[in-house]
Design an enzyme around this catalytic site. Structure first.
Site, PDB file in Angstrom:
ATOM      1  CG  HIS A  82      -0.044   4.409   4.558  1.00 56.78           C
ATOM      2  ND1 HIS A  82      -0.746   3.799   5.546  1.00 56.78           N
ATOM      3  CD2 HIS A  82      -0.873   5.317   4.205  1.00 56.78           C
ATOM      4  CE1 HIS A  82      -1.811   4.142   5.638  1.00 56.78           C
ATOM      5  NE2 HIS A  82      -2.088   4.966   4.666  1.00 56.78           N
TER       6      HIS A  82
ATOM      7  CG  HIS B 285      -0.215   0.044   2.517  1.00 58.87           C
ATOM      8  ND1 HIS B 285       0.247  -0.819   3.093  1.00 58.87           N
ATOM      9  CD2 HIS B 285      -0.284   1.088   3.543  1.00 58.87           C
ATOM     10  CE1 HIS B 285       0.785  -0.537   4.213  1.00 58.87           C
ATOM     11  NE2 HIS B 285       0.184   0.456   4.632  1.00 58.87           N
TER      12      HIS B 285
ATOM     13  CG  ASP C 252       0.227  -1.318   8.113  1.00 57.48           C
ATOM     14  OD1 ASP C 252       1.334  -2.075   8.310  1.00 57.48           O
ATOM     15  OD2 ASP C 252       0.711  -0.096   8.091  1.00 57.48           O
TER      16      ASP C 252
ATOM     17  CG  HIS D  36       3.892  -1.529  11.627  1.00 56.71           C
ATOM     18  ND1 HIS D  36       4.500  -0.391  11.958  1.00 56.71           N
ATOM     19  CD2 HIS D  36       3.059  -1.282  10.576  1.00 56.71           C
ATOM     20  CE1 HIS D  36       4.099   0.456  10.963  1.00 56.71           C
ATOM     21  NE2 HIS D  36       3.419   0.049  10.137  1.00 56.71           N
TER      22      HIS D  36
END
Length: 249
Positions: free
Chosen positions: A55, A53, A128, A166
């Site tokens: 980000h 994605h 995410d 993460h």
């Protein structure tokens, strides 16, 4: 195929895959330096970059890596990712000769509308969307979209290793215990994560089967989540979970 989590930025993981011949792929390089260090240390050669994605903490290192190594960049069809050389969408198949690897592209809107996951070689690169013991915030999508995306990922084989973006597992575990405190599998996972982190080890990859047993965001059909939320349908339960997690300290 070997997979290596490279810590980056504050709490990101960049995922580096390599074969025994030193051919490598990288997923979501939020910065270039950790990738360059790993490549140089082992003599690996970068053959491809996969992005989930748009980000910055997932794409920030891609331009420098592409320029230095000439590696193709696979990314969702989103103009916010201008480094892409190949656009991918739901149902696409990406194949590499070196390393010999293939990945299916799965659309997983929710965190962002154009988010994709890559599934192959027994691995799930979910960015995410799915975290160990948690899931991503809804920056662009709806609860219904995110729940549908998680359902798609939950249908993969249980031995699939979840490679998320993460290191959030310890905090996610603290929240999960407020929802499902009697879940013995969850308690065991939280203890395992505490040991891993105390030893300086990553908490991921983790088998999807573990997440199905422990992660409340994958257990919206369970009696425990239903009782905690007081909601009658799974979308409402998921929305309650996500709202509570957003406010969790």
């Amino acid at each position: 195929m070997h997979v290596v989590p490279l810590p980056a930025l504050a709490d990101n993981y960049i995922w580096l895959l390599h074969d025994d011949d030193g051919q490598a792929l990288v997923v979501d390089p939020g910065e270039a330096a950790p990738v360059e260090r790993a490549l140089a240390a082992h003599g690996w050669r970068l053959r491809g970059i996969l992005l989930t994605h748009h980000h910055p903490d997932h794409v920030g290192g891609a331009p420098a890596l592409r320029e230095r190594h000439g590696a193709p960049v696979y990314a969702p069809d989103d103009e916010r990712i201008d480094v892409a050389t190949h656009r991918v969408g739901d149902g696409d198949r990406i194949g590499f000769d070196a390393p010999a690897a293939g990945f299916d592209v799965v659309a997983v809107p929710g965190h962002t509308l154009s988010h994709v996951a890559y599934v192959g070689e027994g691995l799930l690169f979910c960015g995410d969307t799915l975290f160990s013991l948690g899931c991503g915030r809804l920056f662009e999508g709806t609860p219904a979209q995110m729940l549908a995306s998680l359902d798609r990922l939950a249908s993969l084989p249980g031995d699939t290793r979840v490679c998320c973006g993460h290191e959030y597992t310890a905090q996610n575990g603290r929240f999960a215990l407020t929802v499902d405190p009697a879940n013995e599998a969850l308690r065991a996972r939280v203890d395992e994560v505490a040991r891993q982190r105390a030893a300086g080890m990553p908490s991921v990859p983790v088998p999807l089967a573990s997440e199905l047993a422990c992660n409340p965001f994958l257990r919206t059909g369970s009696a425990a989540v239903a009782a905690w939320s007081g909601a009658g349908d799974r979308v409402a339960r998921f929305a309650a979970l996500r709202s509570a997690k957003d406010a969790f300290a």
